[in-house]
Motif scaffolding. Structure first.
Motif, PDB file in Angstrom:
ATOM      1  N   PHE A  15       0.868  -1.178   0.000  1.00 36.58           N
ATOM      2  CA  PHE A  15       0.000   0.000   0.000  1.00 36.58           C
ATOM      3  C   PHE A  15       0.903   1.226   0.000  1.00 36.58           C
ATOM      4  O   PHE A  15       1.495   1.567   1.017  1.00 36.58           O
ATOM      5  N   VAL A  16       1.035   1.867  -1.166  1.00 33.40           N
ATOM      6  CA  VAL A  16       1.918   3.028  -1.280  1.00 33.40           C
ATOM      7  C   VAL A  16       1.120   4.311  -1.074  1.00 33.40           C
ATOM      8  O   VAL A  16      -0.035   4.416  -1.471  1.00 33.40           O
ATOM      9  N   PHE A  17       1.771   5.271  -0.401  1.00 35.10           N
ATOM     10  CA  PHE A  17       1.123   6.563  -0.157  1.00 35.10           C
ATOM     11  C   PHE A  17       2.190   7.606   0.109  1.00 35.10           C
ATOM     12  O   PHE A  17       3.345   7.278   0.384  1.00 35.10           O
ATOM     13  N   LEU A  18       1.800   8.869   0.034  1.00 32.95           N
ATOM     14  CA  LEU A  18       2.709   9.986   0.247  1.00 32.95           C
ATOM     15  C   LEU A  18       3.130  10.037   1.709  1.00 32.95           C
ATOM     16  O   LEU A  18       2.296  10.092   2.612  1.00 32.95           O
ATOM     17  N   GLU A  19       4.438  10.024   1.943  1.00 33.49           N
ATOM     18  CA  GLU A  19       4.970   9.858   3.291  1.00 33.49           C
ATOM     19  C   GLU A  19       4.607  10.957   4.283  1.00 33.49           C
ATOM     20  O   GLU A  19       4.512  10.699   5.473  1.00 33.49           O
ATOM     21  N   ASP A  20       4.393  12.174   3.823  1.00 35.36           N
ATOM     22  CA  ASP A  20       4.154  13.266   4.769  1.00 35.36           C
ATOM     23  C   ASP A  20       2.700  13.733   4.791  1.00 35.36           C
ATOM     24  O   ASP A  20       2.410  14.842   5.204  1.00 35.36           O
TER      25      ASP A  20
END
Length: 156
Positions: free
Chosen positions: A12-17
């Motif tokens: 599950f990839v997502f924007l880290e910040d």
């Protein structure tokens, strides 16, 4: 639960910040665990996230909706070459039979050439139905940004 036990981990990839996306990812991960799916959270930088999406190197991803109004012609035409859809093009290879990425892209190319508004509306409806039956993208949330303006402002 047992039927999903041997499926391995889902990336599950997502924007880290982005704290909002992280909270949504956490809820989705918990919900999928109930049915036996293991989800590996993968926070990425903006550049790495774009690379993963454009290459289809993920199982799940979340991003904010463009919201209304947006230009569906540009959005859908971005699917054709795989450079404008945040991982949509590579994900389409997983369409369930008898649907296919090629058939959907043919429908998009046809509607982009359509001059009759009534026919175009019907073709867009068919595209939306075809696409959403495959669940490549599911709208989860959006946000509103209200703007307050004083009526005394002019030339704004």
């Amino acid at each position: 639960v047992q039927c999903n036990a041997d499926l391995g981990e889902l990336d599950f990839v997502f924007l880290e910040d982005d704290a909002g996306v992280r909270a949504i990812e956490d809820d989705i991960r918990d919900n999928l665990a109930v049915v036996g799916l293991t989800v590996r959270p993968t926070p990425l930088s903006k550049a790495d996230l774009n690379t993963a999406r454009q290459g289809g190197d993920f199982h799940l991803s979340i991003s904010e909706t463009w919201g209304l109004p947006y230009d569906p012609h540009s959005f859908a035409s971005g699917w054709i070459d795989g450079k404008g859809g945040e991982g949509i093009f590579p994900a389409m290879v997983n369409f369930n039979e008898p649907s296919s990425r090629e058939e959907l892209l043919e429908k998009v190319e046809a509607v982009l050439q359509e001059d009759d508004p009534i026919s175009a509306k019907a073709k867009w409806a068919e595209i939306h139905k075809y696409y959403h039956e495959q669940a490549v993208l599911l709208p989860l949330y959006g946000k509103r940004i209200p703007t307050l303006m004083n009526r005394r402002l002019t030339n704004y």
